[in-house]
Design an enzyme around this catalytic site. Structure first.
Site, PDB file in Angstrom:
ATOM      1  N   GLY A 112      10.085 -66.928  25.411  1.00 22.26           N
ATOM      2  CA  GLY A 112       9.169 -65.800  25.562  1.00 22.26           C
ATOM      3  C   GLY A 112       8.267 -65.654  24.347  1.00 22.26           C
ATOM      4  O   GLY A 112       8.380 -66.390  23.367  1.00 22.26           O
ATOM      5  N   ASP A 113       7.345 -64.703  24.416  1.00 15.67           N
ATOM      6  CA  ASP A 113       6.401 -64.413  23.318  1.00 15.67           C
ATOM      7  C   ASP A 113       5.492 -65.602  23.024  1.00 15.67           C
ATOM      8  O   ASP A 113       4.997 -65.749  21.905  1.00 15.67           O
ATOM      9  CB  ASP A 113       7.151 -64.008  22.036  1.00 15.67           C
ATOM     10  CG  ASP A 113       8.098 -62.848  22.246  1.00 15.67           C
ATOM     11  OD1 ASP A 113       7.659 -61.848  22.833  1.00 15.67           O
ATOM     12  OD2 ASP A 113       9.277 -62.960  21.852  1.00 15.67           O
TER      13      ASP A 113
ATOM     14  N   LYS B 238       1.532 -65.610  26.736  1.00 16.35           N
ATOM     15  CA  LYS B 238       1.165 -65.659  28.150  1.00 16.35           C
ATOM     16  C   LYS B 238       0.061 -64.658  28.481  1.00 16.35           C
ATOM     17  O   LYS B 238      -0.803 -64.928  29.316  1.00 16.35           O
ATOM     18  CB  LYS B 238       2.398 -65.374  29.020  1.00 16.35           C
ATOM     19  CG  LYS B 238       3.481 -66.443  28.912  1.00 16.35           C
ATOM     20  CD  LYS B 238       4.665 -66.138  29.810  1.00 16.35           C
ATOM     21  CE  LYS B 238       5.453 -64.923  29.342  1.00 16.35           C
ATOM     22  NZ  LYS B 238       6.097 -65.116  28.033  1.00 16.35           N
TER      23      LYS B 238
ATOM     24  N   ASN C 180      10.135 -54.472  29.369  1.00 19.50           N
ATOM     25  CA  ASN C 180      10.592 -55.147  28.143  1.00 19.50           C
ATOM     26  C   ASN C 180       9.647 -56.279  27.763  1.00 19.50           C
ATOM     27  O   ASN C 180       9.721 -56.830  26.667  1.00 19.50           O
ATOM     28  CB  ASN C 180      12.015 -55.697  28.319  1.00 19.50           C
ATOM     29  CG  ASN C 180      12.153 -56.610  29.526  1.00 19.50           C
ATOM     30  OD1 ASN C 180      11.337 -56.597  30.443  1.00 19.50           O
ATOM     31  ND2 ASN C 180      13.197 -57.406  29.550  1.00 19.50           N
TER      32      ASN C 180
ATOM     33  N   GLY D  73       5.986 -57.713  26.726  1.00 17.68           N
ATOM     34  CA  GLY D  73       4.821 -57.188  26.020  1.00 17.68           C
ATOM     35  C   GLY D  73       3.747 -58.244  25.956  1.00 17.68           C
ATOM     36  O   GLY D  73       3.822 -59.165  25.148  1.00 17.68           O
ATOM     37  N   HIS D  74       2.754 -58.175  26.845  1.00 18.79           N
ATOM     38  CA  HIS D  74       1.699 -59.173  26.889  1.00 18.79           C
ATOM     39  C   HIS D  74       0.462 -58.630  26.185  1.00 18.79           C
ATOM     40  O   HIS D  74      -0.125 -57.636  26.611  1.00 18.79           O
ATOM     41  CB  HIS D  74       1.390 -59.559  28.333  1.00 18.79           C
ATOM     42  CG  HIS D  74       2.525 -60.290  28.987  1.00 18.79           C
ATOM     43  ND1 HIS D  74       2.508 -60.706  30.300  1.00 18.79           N
ATOM     44  CD2 HIS D  74       3.723 -60.700  28.500  1.00 18.79           C
ATOM     45  CE1 HIS D  74       3.645 -61.332  30.594  1.00 18.79           C
ATOM     46  NE2 HIS D  74       4.392 -61.320  29.511  1.00 18.79           N
TER      47      HIS D  74
ATOM     48  N   THR E 149      16.234 -54.793  24.566  1.00 20.25           N
ATOM     49  CA  THR E 149      15.311 -53.720  24.189  1.00 20.25           C
ATOM     50  C   THR E 149      15.880 -52.347  24.533  1.00 20.25           C
ATOM     51  O   THR E 149      15.262 -51.330  24.223  1.00 20.25           O
ATOM     52  CB  THR E 149      13.961 -53.881  24.919  1.00 20.25           C
ATOM     53  OG1 THR E 149      14.198 -53.893  26.331  1.00 20.25           O
ATOM     54  CG2 THR E 149      13.272 -55.170  24.491  1.00 20.25           C
TER      55      THR E 149
ATOM     56  N   GLN F  79       8.929 -63.059  29.784  1.00 18.64           N
ATOM     57  CA  GLN F  79       9.922 -63.755  28.959  1.00 18.64           C
ATOM     58  C   GLN F  79       9.697 -65.283  29.034  1.00 18.64           C
ATOM     59  O   GLN F  79       8.567 -65.713  29.065  1.00 18.64           O
ATOM     60  CB  GLN F  79      11.353 -63.359  29.352  1.00 18.64           C
ATOM     61  CG  GLN F  79      11.732 -61.946  28.931  1.00 18.64           C
ATOM     62  CD  GLN F  79      11.283 -60.872  29.904  1.00 18.64           C
ATOM     63  OE1 GLN F  79      11.376 -61.007  31.099  1.00 18.64           O
ATOM     64  NE2 GLN F  79      10.784 -59.768  29.369  1.00 18.64           N
TER      65      GLN F  79
ATOM     66  N   THR G  32       8.671 -53.941  20.850  1.00 19.59           N
ATOM     67  CA  THR G  32       9.652 -53.337  19.937  1.00 19.59           C
ATOM     68  C   THR G  32       9.220 -53.346  18.484  1.00 19.59           C
ATOM     69  O   THR G  32       9.753 -52.582  17.676  1.00 19.59           O
ATOM     70  CB  THR G  32      10.994 -54.101  20.028  1.00 19.59           C
ATOM     71  OG1 THR G  32      10.774 -55.457  19.596  1.00 19.59           O
ATOM     72  CG2 THR G  32      11.514 -54.102  21.460  1.00 19.59           C
TER      73      THR G  32
ATOM     74  N   ARG H  50       9.965 -55.696  16.564  1.00 19.11           N
ATOM     75  CA  ARG H  50      10.985 -56.463  15.852  1.00 19.11           C
ATOM     76  C   ARG H  50      10.420 -57.773  15.323  1.00 19.11           C
ATOM     77  O   ARG H  50       9.620 -58.431  15.991  1.00 19.11           O
ATOM     78  CB  ARG H  50      12.170 -56.784  16.773  1.00 19.11           C
ATOM     79  CG  ARG H  50      13.027 -55.604  17.117  1.00 19.11           C
ATOM     80  CD  ARG H  50      14.237 -56.029  17.953  1.00 19.11           C
ATOM     81  NE  ARG H  50      13.844 -56.529  19.271  1.00 19.11           N
ATOM     82  CZ  ARG H  50      14.717 -56.954  20.177  1.00 19.11           C
ATOM     83  NH1 ARG H  50      16.000 -56.966  19.916  1.00 19.11           N
ATOM     84  NH2 ARG H  50      14.300 -57.378  21.357  1.00 19.11           N
TER      85      ARG H  50
ATOM     86  N   ARG I  47      10.273 -61.543  14.774  1.00 19.15           N
ATOM     87  CA  ARG I  47      10.778 -62.678  15.538  1.00 19.15           C
ATOM     88  C   ARG I  47      11.373 -63.723  14.605  1.00 19.15           C
ATOM     89  O   ARG I  47      10.903 -63.911  13.478  1.00 19.15           O
ATOM     90  CB  ARG I  47       9.645 -63.299  16.358  1.00 19.15           C
ATOM     91  CG  ARG I  47       9.080 -62.370  17.417  1.00 19.15           C
ATOM     92  CD  ARG I  47       7.918 -62.996  18.163  1.00 19.15           C
ATOM     93  NE  ARG I  47       7.326 -62.023  19.093  1.00 19.15           N
ATOM     94  CZ  ARG I  47       6.028 -61.844  19.276  1.00 19.15           C
ATOM     95  NH1 ARG I  47       5.163 -62.575  18.590  1.00 19.15           N
ATOM     96  NH2 ARG I  47       5.593 -60.947  20.121  1.00 19.15           N
TER      97      ARG I  47
ATOM     98  N   LYS J  29      -1.316 -70.712  19.325  1.00 20.23           N
ATOM     99  CA  LYS J  29      -1.113 -70.511  17.876  1.00 20.23           C
ATOM    100  C   LYS J  29      -1.124 -71.818  17.079  1.00 20.23           C
ATOM    101  O   LYS J  29      -0.413 -71.945  16.074  1.00 20.23           O
ATOM    102  CB  LYS J  29       0.168 -69.715  17.615  1.00 20.23           C
ATOM    103  CG  LYS J  29       0.090 -68.294  18.175  1.00 20.23           C
ATOM    104  CD  LYS J  29       1.104 -67.371  17.562  1.00 20.23           C
ATOM    105  CE  LYS J  29       0.890 -65.935  18.039  1.00 20.23           C
ATOM    106  NZ  LYS J  29       1.785 -64.970  17.405  1.00 20.23           N
TER     107      LYS J  29
END
Length: 446
Positions: free
Chosen positions: A6-7, A10, A32, A34-35, A131, A226, A303, A305, A307, A333
């Site tokens: 995930g992350d 997308k 949960n 987050g796009h 989450t 995810q 969140t 948080r 990574r 990235k």
């Protein structure tokens, strides 16, 4: 769909591609996810609503495989409208509607959050790193055939009875196991009866909508949440999400038959990240990892948080390609690696000193993994905003070609920055995906 944990970015990729699609449909997960989409330096964070909502003329669909928190949905709708984005359902927007919610999607209620938060923090429990938004318990109730669907949310008599019965059961369980304070069913009913009225205009049979769109020749894109390694069946169990995040979930999570889906696009970062607990063979615990986290802004969109960060894991990508049937990879990235002189890439695993040909099914198997690395030269030049493959530094092109040759999937797009326009397309990908979708959309419009 996500090819890692995930992350992967997308949200941006779906947004970029949705210009050529009539419909974008979410098929799994809940709020949960987050796009993040950045358009002209303006940031949008979408948790439930598909990124296609940001494109004029594109319809956004929340499928039956999603677990829906009505309060989160309404908050997201309000935020989009406040930002100037039009959001209308079939109940108030008619033919111009652009957001559709499945009447068969399951509903998250406050007791789901109560149970998950208490369980995650219970003494002696192995923390999954959820989450705590009630996603898992909502899926538990779905599979236990005791859940509340969106269509049931609209029936106030049924809603009241369901909340009363569920609270009697959940309050007893939560108090006995976690000594949690009980929830008031009357207050809950009042809140969700009001929410029911506000959600109702968006509700319809989305399976019928999607299949009719496909039969009419429209281009439809399915947006995953995810990633593969968080899939409930194929991920690093039990450190996974509660839904089918792989490509197979697109069929069961929307009601569209598998043979209607022609192409699977996997999104991967140029390195690896994951949030929460669980195995991560290539994780970095050093200054380089900290620098990649900082430059890549590796903090959860939902969140906040931090990574966990590591080198690219090719055995993982090969597994993901196999499980999902990935034809094209999108690498995001790439620019985060710009400053590195050397870039180690995991090309294989050893388990107890022996070469491993498969991804372990058991967590203890991951504990014994020794990544085998091949070091590639870095490019030490900025790739930010580069829009053609040929203009990339030679070493960056070699890095991407290495990923393609090692995984067997073609590279279709490369993200060279967070903004919508900082995207590089490979011509063959545009020919197969973009041109086809544009043609379908223009044909339907005419």
């Amino acid at each position: 769909m996500g090819a890692q944990w995930g992350d992967e970015g997308k949200g941006k990729i779906v947004d970029v591609l949705s210009e050529d699609f009539s419909v974008v449909a979410r098929y799994a997960g809940g709020h949960n996810a987050g796009h993040t989409v950045i358009i002209n330096q303006k940031k949008f964070i979408l948790q439930l609503i598909p990124c296609g909502i940001l494109r004029q003329g594109c319809r956004a669909v929340i499928g039956n495989g999603v677990v829906l928190d009505p309060m989160a949905l309404l908050k997201e709708v309000d935020a989009l409208r406040a930002a100037g984005v039009r959001v209308e359902g079939p109940g108030n927007g008619g033919k111009s509607a652009n957001l559709f919610v499945s009447n068969r999607a399951q509903v998250i209620l406050p007791y789901h959050r109560m149970i998950e938060l208490a369980a995650e923090n219970a003494p002696g429990r192995v923390k999954i790193g959820t989450t705590s938004r009630g996603i898992g318990p909502a899926y538990e109730d779905k599979m236990g055939r005791r859940g509340l669907r969106v269509v049931d949310l609209l029936d106030l008599t049924l809603l009241k009875k369901h909340i009363e019965n569920a609270c009697a059961e959940k309050n007893m369980i939560a108090h006995a196991l976690f000594n949690t304070e009980p929830l008031d069913p009357d207050t809950m009913y009042e809140q969700y009866a009001k929410a029911s009225e506000q959600v109702a205009p968006f509700v319809c049979d989305t399976a019928t909508l999607l299949n009719h769109a496909i039969d009419a020749g429209e281009a439809v894109m399915f947006e995953g949440a995810q990633g593969t390694m968080l899939d409930i069946d194929h991920g690093t169990y039990p450190f996974v999400t509660s839904s089918s995040a792989t490509s197979g979930g697109a069929a069961t999570g929307t009601g569209v038959p598998p043979n209607s889906i022609s192409t699977v696009i996997g999104i991967t970062k140029a390195y690896c990240t994951r949030v929460g607990g669980g195995p991560f063979p290539t994780e970095l615990h050093n200054e380089i990892g900290d620098k990649l986290r900082s430059k890549g802004q590796e903090y959860g969109a939902v969140t906040g948080r931090a990574r966990r960060v590591g080198w690219l894991d090719l055995p993982l990508l090969r597994y993901s390609k196999m499980i999902n049937g990935i034809s094209w990879l999108v690498v995001t990235k790439l620019d985060v690696l710009d400053d590195l002189a050397e870039i180690p890439v995991c090309v294989g695993y050893k388990v107890n000193g022996k070469k491993a040909g498969e991804i372990p099914a058991d967590i203890t198997g991951y504990d014994n993994i020794e990544p085998v690395y091949e070091t590639l030269p870095g490019w030490k030049k900025s790739t930010v905003g580069i829009s053609t493959f040929e203009k990339l530094p030679a070493q960056a092109r070699a890095y991407l070609n290495f990923i393609a040759s090692e995984t067997g999937a073609k590279i279709g797009m490369v993200s060279t920055g967070p903004d919508r326009d900082q995207t590089l397309f490979i011509p063959a990908f545009v020919d197969e995906i973009g041109s086809k979708a544009t043609t379908l959309r223009k044909t339907h419009a005419s």
